[in-house]
Design a protein around this motif. Structure first.
Motif, PDB file in Angstrom:
ATOM      1  N   ALA A  40      44.596  51.913  41.307  1.00 43.88           N
ATOM      2  CA  ALA A  40      43.783  51.153  40.375  1.00 43.88           C
ATOM      3  C   ALA A  40      42.601  52.008  39.922  1.00 43.88           C
ATOM      4  O   ALA A  40      42.217  52.958  40.612  1.00 43.88           O
ATOM      5  CB  ALA A  40      43.289  49.873  41.039  1.00 43.88           C
ATOM      6  N   PRO A  41      42.008  51.674  38.794  1.00 43.70           N
ATOM      7  CA  PRO A  41      40.871  52.453  38.294  1.00 43.70           C
ATOM      8  C   PRO A  41      39.753  52.544  39.329  1.00 43.70           C
ATOM      9  O   PRO A  41      39.330  51.533  39.894  1.00 43.70           O
ATOM     10  CB  PRO A  41      40.428  51.661  37.066  1.00 43.70           C
ATOM     11  CG  PRO A  41      41.652  50.942  36.613  1.00 43.70           C
ATOM     12  CD  PRO A  41      42.395  50.598  37.857  1.00 43.70           C
ATOM     13  N   GLY A  42      39.330  53.762  39.617  1.00 43.66           N
ATOM     14  CA  GLY A  42      38.229  53.967  40.546  1.00 43.66           C
ATOM     15  C   GLY A  42      38.575  53.828  42.009  1.00 43.66           C
ATOM     16  O   GLY A  42      37.683  53.864  42.867  1.00 43.66           O
ATOM     17  N   LYS A  43      39.857  53.684  42.326  1.00 45.96           N
ATOM     18  CA  LYS A  43      40.270  53.497  43.721  1.00 45.96           C
ATOM     19  C   LYS A  43      41.271  54.565  44.136  1.00 45.96           C
ATOM     20  O   LYS A  43      41.794  55.302  43.319  1.00 45.96           O
ATOM     21  CB  LYS A  43      40.874  52.106  43.908  1.00 45.96           C
ATOM     22  CG  LYS A  43      39.889  50.973  43.664  1.00 45.96           C
ATOM     23  CD  LYS A  43      40.479  49.636  44.065  1.00 45.96           C
ATOM     24  CE  LYS A  43      39.460  48.513  43.901  1.00 45.96           C
ATOM     25  NZ  LYS A  43      40.009  47.194  44.309  1.00 45.96           N
ATOM     26  N   GLU A  89      44.840  41.885  39.643  1.00 44.64           N
ATOM     27  CA  GLU A  89      44.596  42.905  40.667  1.00 44.64           C
ATOM     28  C   GLU A  89      45.801  43.824  40.895  1.00 44.64           C
ATOM     29  O   GLU A  89      45.703  44.792  41.649  1.00 44.64           O
ATOM     30  CB  GLU A  89      44.178  42.264  41.995  1.00 44.64           C
ATOM     31  CG  GLU A  89      45.091  41.165  42.496  1.00 44.64           C
ATOM     32  CD  GLU A  89      44.579  39.773  42.113  1.00 44.64           C
ATOM     33  OE1 GLU A  89      44.143  39.583  40.956  1.00 44.64           O
ATOM     34  OE2 GLU A  89      44.648  38.870  42.989  1.00 44.64           O
ATOM     35  N   ASP A  90      46.916  43.537  40.258  1.00 44.89           N
ATOM     36  CA  ASP A  90      48.064  44.445  40.305  1.00 44.89           C
ATOM     37  C   ASP A  90      47.930  45.567  39.271  1.00 44.89           C
ATOM     38  O   ASP A  90      48.757  46.482  39.249  1.00 44.89           O
ATOM     39  CB  ASP A  90      49.368  43.690  40.057  1.00 44.89           C
ATOM     40  CG  ASP A  90      49.693  42.696  41.145  1.00 44.89           C
ATOM     41  OD1 ASP A  90      50.124  41.565  40.807  1.00 44.89           O
ATOM     42  OD2 ASP A  90      49.520  43.032  42.331  1.00 44.89           O
ATOM     43  N   THR A  91      46.926  45.472  38.419  1.00 43.00           N
ATOM     44  CA  THR A  91      46.705  46.498  37.402  1.00 43.00           C
ATOM     45  C   THR A  91      46.459  47.846  38.060  1.00 43.00           C
ATOM     46  O   THR A  91      45.560  47.978  38.897  1.00 43.00           O
ATOM     47  CB  THR A  91      45.521  46.126  36.512  1.00 43.00           C
ATOM     48  OG1 THR A  91      45.847  44.946  35.779  1.00 43.00           O
ATOM     49  CG2 THR A  91      45.187  47.253  35.544  1.00 43.00           C
ATOM     50  N   ALA A  92      47.263  48.827  37.692  1.00 40.31           N
ATOM     51  CA  ALA A  92      47.166  50.151  38.305  1.00 40.31           C
ATOM     52  C   ALA A  92      48.180  51.072  37.648  1.00 40.31           C
ATOM     53  O   ALA A  92      49.084  50.618  36.932  1.00 40.31           O
ATOM     54  CB  ALA A  92      47.449  50.080  39.804  1.00 40.31           C
ATOM     55  N   VAL A  93      48.044  52.349  37.928  1.00 40.62           N
ATOM     56  CA  VAL A  93      49.099  53.304  37.631  1.00 40.62           C
ATOM     57  C   VAL A  93      50.026  53.317  38.836  1.00 40.62           C
ATOM     58  O   VAL A  93      49.581  53.500  39.970  1.00 40.62           O
ATOM     59  CB  VAL A  93      48.545  54.715  37.357  1.00 40.62           C
ATOM     60  CG1 VAL A  93      49.693  55.704  37.133  1.00 40.62           C
ATOM     61  CG2 VAL A  93      47.613  54.699  36.155  1.00 40.62           C
ATOM     62  N   GLY A 117      53.026  58.864  36.899  1.00 40.50           N
ATOM     63  CA  GLY A 117      52.901  57.431  37.036  1.00 40.50           C
ATOM     64  C   GLY A 117      53.160  56.684  35.738  1.00 40.50           C
ATOM     65  O   GLY A 117      53.259  57.261  34.661  1.00 40.50           O
ATOM     66  N   THR A 118      53.270  55.380  35.905  1.00 45.29           N
ATOM     67  CA  THR A 118      53.430  54.498  34.758  1.00 45.29           C
ATOM     68  C   THR A 118      52.388  53.387  34.880  1.00 45.29           C
ATOM     69  O   THR A 118      52.204  52.806  35.956  1.00 45.29           O
ATOM     70  CB  THR A 118      54.862  53.934  34.683  1.00 45.29           C
ATOM     71  OG1 THR A 118      55.022  53.180  33.487  1.00 45.29           O
ATOM     72  CG2 THR A 118      55.229  53.081  35.881  1.00 45.29           C
ATOM     73  N   LEU A 119      51.697  53.102  33.778  1.00 46.58           N
ATOM     74  CA  LEU A 119      50.569  52.183  33.813  1.00 46.58           C
ATOM     75  C   LEU A 119      51.029  50.734  33.670  1.00 46.58           C
ATOM     76  O   LEU A 119      51.750  50.393  32.728  1.00 46.58           O
ATOM     77  CB  LEU A 119      49.582  52.528  32.699  1.00 46.58           C
ATOM     78  CG  LEU A 119      48.376  51.589  32.530  1.00 46.58           C
ATOM     79  CD1 LEU A 119      47.498  51.601  33.793  1.00 46.58           C
ATOM     80  CD2 LEU A 119      47.565  51.984  31.306  1.00 46.58           C
ATOM     81  N   VAL A 120      50.581  49.917  34.596  1.00 47.28           N
ATOM     82  CA  VAL A 120      50.808  48.471  34.530  1.00 47.28           C
ATOM     83  C   VAL A 120      49.455  47.801  34.333  1.00 47.28           C
ATOM     84  O   VAL A 120      48.543  47.990  35.142  1.00 47.28           O
ATOM     85  CB  VAL A 120      51.476  47.964  35.819  1.00 47.28           C
ATOM     86  CG1 VAL A 120      51.530  46.440  35.833  1.00 47.28           C
ATOM     87  CG2 VAL A 120      52.873  48.564  35.970  1.00 47.28           C
TER      88      VAL A 120
END
Length: 124
Positions: A40-43, A89-93, A117-120
């Motif tokens: 996830a962004p920033g994680k 909260e599932d948003t991530a690469v 990766g693939t972005l969700v």
């Protein structure tokens, strides 16, 4: 040479579904475990699930149990991650990676055993 490539990401509304694919080539995937991670962004990169290609045995992190399902197509040497009831909260690469066991830490993977990766994105 181990090659894996994730695809199938996109934008979906909360509660929706997506199916990711992890195409493999260059090696005999029957001897490997395909793992899914997400970042996830920033994680940091977080382990999501894995599937033993020879037996189809799967494992999932608690936050996706009952919502995500791994499957495989032996003929296509491809693993799928069906993601249902998606949450913001599932948003991530999402990345797939190949190793001989279901490792849950990124350090256990050869750096060349990762695909792009693939972005969700889960958002209304």
């Amino acid at each position: 040479e181990v090659r894996v490539q994730a695809s199938g990401g996109g934008l979906v509304q909360p509660g929706g579904s997506l199916r990711l694919s992890c195409a493999t080539s260059g090696f005999n995937v029957e001897y490997y475990v395909i793992s899914w991670f997400r970042q996830a962004p920033g994680k940091g990169r977080e382990w999501v699930s894995c599937i033993r290609f020879d037996t189809g045995t799967t494992y999932y992190t608690d936050s996706v149990k009952g919502r995500f399902t791994n499957s495989k197509d032996n003929a296509k040497a491809t693993v799928y991650l069906q993601m249902n009831s998606l949450k913001p909260e599932d948003t991530a690469v999402y990345y797939c990676a190949a190793e001989r066991a279901c490792y849950r830490d990124t350090d256990s993977f050869d750096e060349d055993h990762w695909g792009q990766g693939t972005l969700v994105t889960v958002s209304s």
